[in-house]
Scaffold this motif. Structure first.
Motif, PDB file in Angstrom:
ATOM      1  N   ARG A  89     -34.536   0.917   7.675  1.00 40.26           N
ATOM      2  CA  ARG A  89     -35.697   0.377   6.964  1.00 40.26           C
ATOM      3  C   ARG A  89     -36.407   1.420   6.106  1.00 40.26           C
ATOM      4  O   ARG A  89     -36.873   1.110   5.008  1.00 40.26           O
ATOM      5  CB  ARG A  89     -36.687  -0.211   7.969  1.00 40.26           C
ATOM      6  N   PHE A  90     -36.451   2.675   6.616  1.00 40.95           N
ATOM      7  CA  PHE A  90     -37.252   3.684   5.918  1.00 40.95           C
ATOM      8  C   PHE A  90     -36.400   4.825   5.352  1.00 40.95           C
ATOM      9  O   PHE A  90     -36.483   5.136   4.167  1.00 40.95           O
ATOM     10  CB  PHE A  90     -38.310   4.254   6.863  1.00 40.95           C
ATOM     11  N   ALA A  91     -35.556   5.448   6.195  1.00 35.04           N
ATOM     12  CA  ALA A  91     -34.831   6.635   5.743  1.00 35.04           C
ATOM     13  C   ALA A  91     -33.843   6.334   4.635  1.00 35.04           C
ATOM     14  O   ALA A  91     -33.597   7.173   3.769  1.00 35.04           O
ATOM     15  CB  ALA A  91     -34.102   7.276   6.929  1.00 35.04           C
ATOM     16  N   LEU A  92     -33.256   5.132   4.644  1.00 36.51           N
ATOM     17  CA  LEU A  92     -32.260   4.786   3.632  1.00 36.51           C
ATOM     18  C   LEU A  92     -32.802   3.779   2.632  1.00 36.51           C
ATOM     19  O   LEU A  92     -32.032   3.167   1.895  1.00 36.51           O
ATOM     20  CB  LEU A  92     -30.997   4.222   4.307  1.00 36.51           C
ATOM     21  N   GLN A 127     -19.693   1.659  -3.442  1.00 35.99           N
ATOM     22  CA  GLN A 127     -20.035   2.872  -2.715  1.00 35.99           C
ATOM     23  C   GLN A 127     -20.688   2.539  -1.384  1.00 35.99           C
ATOM     24  O   GLN A 127     -20.431   3.193  -0.370  1.00 35.99           O
ATOM     25  CB  GLN A 127     -20.973   3.737  -3.561  1.00 35.99           C
ATOM     26  N   GLU A 128     -21.526   1.519  -1.372  1.00 35.41           N
ATOM     27  CA  GLU A 128     -22.189   1.127  -0.128  1.00 35.41           C
ATOM     28  C   GLU A 128     -21.177   0.643   0.904  1.00 35.41           C
ATOM     29  O   GLU A 128     -21.291   0.958   2.097  1.00 35.41           O
ATOM     30  CB  GLU A 128     -23.219   0.034  -0.398  1.00 35.41           C
ATOM     31  N   ALA A 129     -20.174  -0.108   0.451  1.00 39.59           N
ATOM     32  CA  ALA A 129     -19.149  -0.572   1.383  1.00 39.59           C
ATOM     33  C   ALA A 129     -18.369   0.600   1.967  1.00 39.59           C
ATOM     34  O   ALA A 129     -17.956   0.582   3.131  1.00 39.59           O
ATOM     35  CB  ALA A 129     -18.202  -1.541   0.683  1.00 39.59           C
ATOM     36  N   GLY A 130     -18.188   1.651   1.159  1.00 42.52           N
ATOM     37  CA  GLY A 130     -17.507   2.839   1.660  1.00 42.52           C
ATOM     38  C   GLY A 130     -18.289   3.514   2.769  1.00 42.52           C
ATOM     39  O   GLY A 130     -17.723   3.891   3.805  1.00 42.52           O
ATOM     40  N   ASP A 189     -28.237  -9.218   2.831  1.00 44.66           N
ATOM     41  CA  ASP A 189     -29.337  -8.265   2.810  1.00 44.66           C
ATOM     42  C   ASP A 189     -28.819  -6.847   3.017  1.00 44.66           C
ATOM     43  O   ASP A 189     -28.144  -6.552   4.015  1.00 44.66           O
ATOM     44  CB  ASP A 189     -30.340  -8.619   3.910  1.00 44.66           C
ATOM     45  N   ARG A 190     -29.152  -5.951   2.091  1.00 49.53           N
ATOM     46  CA  ARG A 190     -28.643  -4.577   2.151  1.00 49.53           C
ATOM     47  C   ARG A 190     -29.170  -3.843   3.378  1.00 49.53           C
ATOM     48  O   ARG A 190     -28.435  -3.091   4.034  1.00 49.53           O
ATOM     49  CB  ARG A 190     -29.029  -3.835   0.874  1.00 49.53           C
ATOM     50  N   GLN A 191     -30.425  -4.047   3.707  1.00 45.87           N
ATOM     51  CA  GLN A 191     -31.014  -3.370   4.861  1.00 45.87           C
ATOM     52  C   GLN A 191     -30.340  -3.810   6.155  1.00 45.87           C
ATOM     53  O   GLN A 191     -30.085  -2.991   7.049  1.00 45.87           O
ATOM     54  CB  GLN A 191     -32.511  -3.663   4.916  1.00 45.87           C
ATOM     55  N   ALA A 192     -30.030  -5.087   6.260  1.00 48.87           N
ATOM     56  CA  ALA A 192     -29.357  -5.595   7.458  1.00 48.87           C
ATOM     57  C   ALA A 192     -27.948  -5.014   7.571  1.00 48.87           C
ATOM     58  O   ALA A 192     -27.478  -4.720   8.679  1.00 48.87           O
ATOM     59  CB  ALA A 192     -29.306  -7.116   7.425  1.00 48.87           C
ATOM     60  N   ARG A 193     -27.264  -4.850   6.425  1.00 42.93           N
ATOM     61  CA  ARG A 193     -25.917  -4.264   6.465  1.00 42.93           C
ATOM     62  C   ARG A 193     -25.971  -2.818   6.944  1.00 42.93           C
ATOM     63  O   ARG A 193     -25.129  -2.388   7.749  1.00 42.93           O
ATOM     64  CB  ARG A 193     -25.273  -4.353   5.078  1.00 42.93           C
ATOM     65  N   ARG A 194     -26.953  -2.087   6.437  1.00 43.12           N
ATOM     66  CA  ARG A 194     -27.076  -0.695   6.874  1.00 43.12           C
ATOM     67  C   ARG A 194     -27.384  -0.615   8.365  1.00 43.12           C
ATOM     68  O   ARG A 194     -26.835   0.229   9.087  1.00 43.12           O
ATOM     69  CB  ARG A 194     -28.184  -0.007   6.081  1.00 43.12           C
ATOM     70  N   PHE A 195     -28.240  -1.492   8.821  1.00 35.98           N
ATOM     71  CA  PHE A 195     -28.581  -1.501  10.240  1.00 35.98           C
ATOM     72  C   PHE A 195     -27.359  -1.816  11.095  1.00 35.98           C
ATOM     73  O   PHE A 195     -27.126  -1.174  12.131  1.00 35.98           O
ATOM     74  CB  PHE A 195     -29.694  -2.523  10.488  1.00 35.98           C
ATOM     75  N   ALA A 196     -26.564  -2.776  10.671  1.00 39.31           N
ATOM     76  CA  ALA A 196     -25.367  -3.143  11.439  1.00 39.31           C
ATOM     77  C   ALA A 196     -24.390  -1.977  11.519  1.00 39.31           C
ATOM     78  O   ALA A 196     -23.821  -1.703  12.593  1.00 39.31           O
ATOM     79  CB  ALA A 196     -24.698  -4.362  10.793  1.00 39.31           C
ATOM     80  N   ALA A 197     -24.195  -1.266  10.401  1.00 35.26           N
ATOM     81  CA  ALA A 197     -23.266  -0.145  10.402  1.00 35.26           C
ATOM     82  C   ALA A 197     -23.771   0.985  11.291  1.00 35.26           C
ATOM     83  O   ALA A 197     -22.999   1.578  12.071  1.00 35.26           O
ATOM     84  CB  ALA A 197     -23.046   0.349   8.972  1.00 35.26           C
TER      85      ALA A 197
END
Length: 507
Positions: A56-59, A173-176, A386-394
């Motif tokens: 949510r914050f750092a990325l 790049q995000e998928a990578g 949602d990009r934030q949700a994808r980052r959280f899942a990874a």
């Protein structure tokens, strides 16, 4: 928080059915108990909360996400590595690799190349891993910290290459970066970090070969083709298991180079193979009798042994990898079939290889694990907008692997008898003696030879070792245990650097 709740529910379900895990190193049957499960679950819950804050914050934001992801990936490798550094050496195979690397460090590259498979026991090993360890031992000394540093660097480079592959194959790049963090969802992979094995190095060589080959096939260029050929040669010199694995590269061509003419692809592919062949030809010519003998062992002993040492699909996909990867990979396959986007099927090579070669053992499949992570990343990006949700899942998947490796696997490993070698080495070093003579008792009931544990002790020792006893390989083998997985330990001869006559000052 559906993602976090799902991971906690999966942990509970897998704990209940842990008797189904057939892994031979870190089975949940052994590593999870009623006493430690609450601690593991609480730690996972805490790390999930941290992942939520990071996502949510750092990325947050769109600028400089690449460096921030890279820094976070480095931390995600270094943190468990530092905690797992206390882990004992768990597999006797490490002793074989230590002997090979020490020969190079003690006697130099010329002796190593000349005596590989002769004085230096090669079993069914390829020399790349021993060369890497041996060269670093010659500069920094034989130490466990060197092994840990090699594997940490290799894993981080693999994550970086996985990110680059995602950018090439998934056009994102995000998928990578998603795939890179999903790769850390394997606790089995993380516990390899302090071990003196060649599996992480092999995974790096395999990922480098795939990346350079797909780039060269797509863009061409003399330097790209040369680099791809050399990377292919390195992968072939890492492990014999990479030989059939590399057959999956052509399956990635429709995804990597969809608009490249077939004639150009064929010409570039032939060029890569010629470069790799030219690089390997001197080695093959010099070691052909050894290579032929190794291939015979692989076709007889290893082929029959694989059927007996299998761990099963449940262990590979659910227990030793974050179950989110399996769900996301299944979603990706469903979307591919639904849209008939068959160009993505090359990412399924991890799964296809396991079924095709009946290789149901994760240690043998590790070099292809980045492709499985890329397939899961495709499923995540196809499912979650949602990009934030994808980052959280990874990030949550990565925390799954780190949490289980550190809070469940590490305490179990430290409770095994292999910890005695660490404690014995520490006690011997406190004596400040110029050398120590090691004696071992013969094994008549065990499948392995006790002599194979001597180099494992040496890995933790600063004091030089002397051994006067003949090793099993110095005597004629009875062949009674021909198909046991530790057969190699009964064929090890006493290394030159442990013999008193090679160290007169210690005799």
């Amino acid at each position: 928080m559906a993602i976090g709740g799902g991971l906690l529910a999966a942990l509970c379900i897998l704990y209940i059915f842990r008797f189904l895990d057939g892994n031979t190193l870190a089975s949940w049957r052994w590593t999870f108990t009623a006493a430690n499960f609450p601690r593991v679950a609480a730690t996972l819950l805490g790390t999930i909360v941290v992942c939520r804050l990071l996502a949510r914050f750092a990325l947050a934001g769109s600028r400089a996400t690449g460096p921030r992801h890279a820094l976070l990936a480095a931390g995600a490798v270094l943190a468990p590595a530092m905690l797992l550094a206390r882990q004992p050496e768990m597999l006797l195979d490490a002793g074989r690799y230590l002997i090979q690397a020490t020969y190079l460090a003690e006697y130099g590259p010329g002796f190593f190349l000349q005596q590989w498979g002769r004085t230096i026991p090669a079993w069914t090993d390829q020399p790349l891993g021993a060369i890497v360890y041996g060269l670093l031992f010659s500069f920094f000394g034989q130490a466990r910290t060197v092994v840990l540093a090699v594997n940490v660097a290799a894993l981080f480079l693999t994550l970086s290459l996985t990110h680059a592959l995602g950018r090439t194959l998934l056009r994102s790049q995000e998928a990578g970066w998603t795939a890179a963090f999903l790769l850390l969802g394997s606790p089995y992979l993380l516990v390899q970090l302090p071990l003196m094995l060649v599996d992480i190095l092999t995974m790096l060589a395999m990922t480098l070969a795939i990346f350079t080959a797909t780039r060269a096939l797509r863009h061409g260029g003399r330097l790209r083709l040369i680099f791809a050929g050399l990377a292919l040669a390195l992968a072939l010199l890492a492990k014999y298991s990479t030989w059939p694995m590399l057959l999956g590269i052509p399956l990635l061509v429709p995804l990597a180079a969809p608009t490249t003419p077939a004639k150009s692809l064929l010409r570039r592919g032939v060029a890569i193979i010629l470069v790799a062949s030219g690089a390997l030809l001197p080695y093959i010519a010099a070691t052909w009798p050894l290579t032929a003998r190794q291939l015979q062992i692989l076709a007889t002993f290893q082929r029959q042994g694989l059927a007996a040492w299998q761990e099963g699909a449940l262990s590979i996909f659910f227990f030793q990898n974050c179950p989110a990867l399996v769900v996301l990979a299944a979603i990706a396959l469903w979307r591919v079939a639904q849209r008939r986007a068959w160009r993505y099927l090359g990412l399924c090579w991890f799964i296809v290889f396991a079924f095709l070669f009946h290789a149901w053992r994760l240690r043998y499949l590790l070099p292809l694990l980045p492709l499985f992570a890329l397939l899961a990343a495709l499923g995540l990006h196809e499912t979650v907008a949602d990009r934030q949700a994808r980052r959280f899942a990874a990030l949550a998947a990565a925390c799954w692997g780190i949490t289980i490796a550190v809070t469940a696997y590490l305490p179990f490993f430290r409770s095994t008898s292999m910890t005695n070698l660490q404690k014995a080495a520490a006690a011997i070093d406190r004596l400040e003696t110029p050398a120590v003579e090691v004696l071992f008792l013969p094994q008549r009931q065990s499948a392995g030879a006790t002599a194979a544990a001597v180099p494992l002790l040496d890995l933790f020792l600063s004091t030089p070792i002397v051994c006067r006893q003949p090793w099993p390989g110095d005597r004629q083998s009875s062949g009674a245990r021909e198909y046991t997985p530790l057969r190699f330990s009964r064929e090890l001869p006493l290394p030159l650097f442990y013999r008193p006559e090679t160290r007169p000052s210690l005799s």
